[in-house]
Design a protein around this motif. Structure first.
Motif, PDB file in Angstrom:
ATOM      1  N   ARG A 199     -15.931   9.313 -36.574  1.00  0.00           N
ATOM      2  CA  ARG A 199     -15.422  10.255 -36.381  1.00  0.00           C
ATOM      3  C   ARG A 199     -13.973   9.604 -35.846  1.00  0.00           C
ATOM      4  O   ARG A 199     -12.571  10.853 -35.808  1.00  0.00           O
ATOM      5  N   LEU A 204     -11.025  12.361 -37.697  1.00  0.00           N
ATOM      6  CA  LEU A 204     -10.179  12.767 -36.903  1.00  0.00           C
ATOM      7  C   LEU A 204      -9.086  12.905 -37.467  1.00  0.00           C
ATOM      8  O   LEU A 204      -8.005  13.593 -37.562  1.00  0.00           O
ATOM      9  N   PRO A 205      -8.444  11.921 -38.389  1.00  0.00           N
ATOM     10  CA  PRO A 205      -7.083  10.878 -39.089  1.00  0.00           C
ATOM     11  C   PRO A 205      -7.345  11.621 -40.538  1.00  0.00           C
ATOM     12  O   PRO A 205      -6.649  12.253 -41.113  1.00  0.00           O
ATOM     13  N   LEU A 207      -8.349  14.364 -40.974  1.00  0.00           N
ATOM     14  CA  LEU A 207      -8.487  16.151 -40.796  1.00  0.00           C
ATOM     15  C   LEU A 207      -7.825  16.366 -40.511  1.00  0.00           C
ATOM     16  O   LEU A 207      -6.300  17.258 -41.278  1.00  0.00           O
ATOM     17  N   THR A 208      -6.326  15.625 -40.297  1.00  0.00           N
ATOM     18  CA  THR A 208      -5.175  15.895 -39.611  1.00  0.00           C
ATOM     19  C   THR A 208      -4.520  15.828 -41.095  1.00  0.00           C
ATOM     20  O   THR A 208      -3.227  16.330 -41.387  1.00  0.00           O
ATOM     21  N   VAL A 209      -4.477  14.694 -41.861  1.00  0.00           N
ATOM     22  CA  VAL A 209      -4.382  14.502 -43.389  1.00  0.00           C
ATOM     23  C   VAL A 209      -4.277  15.746 -44.278  1.00  0.00           C
ATOM     24  O   VAL A 209      -3.650  16.089 -44.612  1.00  0.00           O
ATOM     25  N   TRP A 210      -5.470  16.034 -43.884  1.00  0.00           N
ATOM     26  CA  TRP A 210      -5.919  17.509 -44.930  1.00  0.00           C
ATOM     27  C   TRP A 210      -4.880  18.626 -44.224  1.00  0.00           C
ATOM     28  O   TRP A 210      -4.335  19.470 -45.350  1.00  0.00           O
ATOM     29  N   HIS A 211      -5.263  18.884 -43.280  1.00  0.00           N
ATOM     30  CA  HIS A 211      -4.267  19.897 -42.765  1.00  0.00           C
ATOM     31  C   HIS A 211      -3.106  20.207 -42.945  1.00  0.00           C
ATOM     32  O   HIS A 211      -2.482  21.522 -42.678  1.00  0.00           O
ATOM     33  N   GLY A 212      -2.531  19.052 -42.682  1.00  0.00           N
ATOM     34  CA  GLY A 212      -0.976  18.429 -42.230  1.00  0.00           C
ATOM     35  C   GLY A 212      -0.172  18.779 -43.594  1.00  0.00           C
ATOM     36  O   GLY A 212       0.998  19.416 -43.448  1.00  0.00           O
TER      37      GLY A 212
END
Length: 354
Positions: A199, A204-205, A207-212
């Motif tokens: 995780r 977490l990276p 999710l950051t790349v997906w949303h950002g």
């Protein structure tokens, strides 16, 4: 009615569209229009050519091939079936009935049925009592064997299972359960550690790349794709109207350049000339030809009659009159022959006639 109500105001432009959408829409529509118009013109030309070929060439050719296929493949087989195979089949069926069915029926009726009845009597009167006696003997033997087997096999086996195998199995099950619990505890600890590490390092990276990054880029690409699709649809519709206009122009041009002159020449030149030729040349020539034909037929008939008379005169001069019955002489009677006709001064009637 609801269908007769005037349509409402046009749908408003969505408020979420900004300068980016407009900046993408206008160039996309211009490029799509430039690229789609030639394609639509070629497509409409090919469609018209295909319909013309289908109506003038392919359908008549298909009908001719269908007729030829029926004449070559279907009708010979139909005739073969109707006039050869069907009569042969009926003859073979009748022959099979005479040679197979009727002898089989007679054999069944006069041989198998009496044998079956004799076998049934033998089964009921002889085999059934013998079978009952043998069944009673076998039942006694089975009962003795069952008691002997219970005493020698079942009772020792039950005692061995109850006092030996069952305690050993319970102890083995308890050992296996304890080992399974230990392994499950170890695996759960290792899995929890791996989950947390995964995780932190991956989820977490990601999710950051997906949303950002991916979501904004995807929205921009979706807007671009939607506008490109709308531009292509708009360009295709505009190209269709343009192609329809061009087609009507060329149709009218072809009509005024070729069809109307040909029609005018046919109506104002060829038709009067044809009428004049028909009335002044063809009709008199036809009448003269018919008169010549009639005169020729009359001359031929007169010649045939002259030949017949000359041949009859020569035969009469050489052979004399034929000895056959005389031809009846035609007599012209203005009044009925025989009894004198009744006149106004005569008193002879149907009642006073002797």
């Amino acid at each position: 009615m609801d269908l007769e109500k005037p349509a409402g105001p046009p749908a408003a432009v969505p408020a979420g569209e900004g300068c980016l959408v407009v900046a993408i829409r206008v160039p996309a529509r211009i490029v799509a229009l430039v690229l789609v118009v030639p394609v639509r013109l070629v497509w409409d030309a090919l469609t018209v050519a295909g319909r013309f070929l289908d109506d003038r060439l392919l359908r008549p050719l298909g009908r001719a091939l269908l007729w030829a296929g029926r004449a070559v493949f279907v009708w010979p087989f139909v005739g073969l079936w109707r006039y050869v195979l069907a009569p042969c089949g009926k003859g073979l069926a009748r022959l099979g009935r005479v040679l197979v069915v009727l002898p089989a029926v007679a054999f069944h009726r006069h041989v198998l049925v009496p044998l079956g009845r004799g076998a049934a009597w033998l089964y009921a009167r002889v085999l059934t009592p013998v079978g009952r006696v043998l069944a009673a003997i076998g039942a006694g033997a089975r009962a003795g064997a069952a008691r002997l087997g219970r005493c020698l096999v079942v009772v020792p086996s039950a005692w061995l299972y109850r006092w030996v195998f069952a305690p050993v199995g319970r102890a083995a099950v308890r050992c296996v359960r304890g080992l399974v619990r230990l392994v499950a505890t170890v695996v759960a600890g290792v899995g929890t550690g791996l989950y947390r590490v995964t995780r932190v390092l991956l989820v977490l990276p990601a999710l950051t790349v997906w949303h950002g990054v991916l979501v904004p880029v995807g929205r921009v690409l979706a807007v671009v794709a939607r506008e490109a699709g709308d531009a292509l649809g708009h360009a295709w519709r505009v190209a269709g109207h343009l192609s329809q206009t061009v087609g009507r122009f060329f149709g009218r041009l072809l009509r005024w350049v070729f069809v109307e002159p040909v029609r005018w020449v046919y109506r104002n030149v060829l038709t009067p000339v044809g009428h004049v030729v028909r009335d002044a040349v063809l009709r008199p020539v036809g009448n003269a030809a018919r008169e010549v034909g009639r005169a020729g037929r009359r001359a031929l008939a007169a010649a045939r009659a002259s030949v017949r008379r000359a041949r009859a005169d020569v035969r009469r001069a050489l052979l004399g009159e034929p000895a056959g019955p005389k031809e009846p002489q035609l007599t012209h009677h203005r009044e009925p022959s025989g009894p004198r006709a009744r006149t106004l001064g005569s008193s002879t009637t149907a009642l006073t006639k002797d």
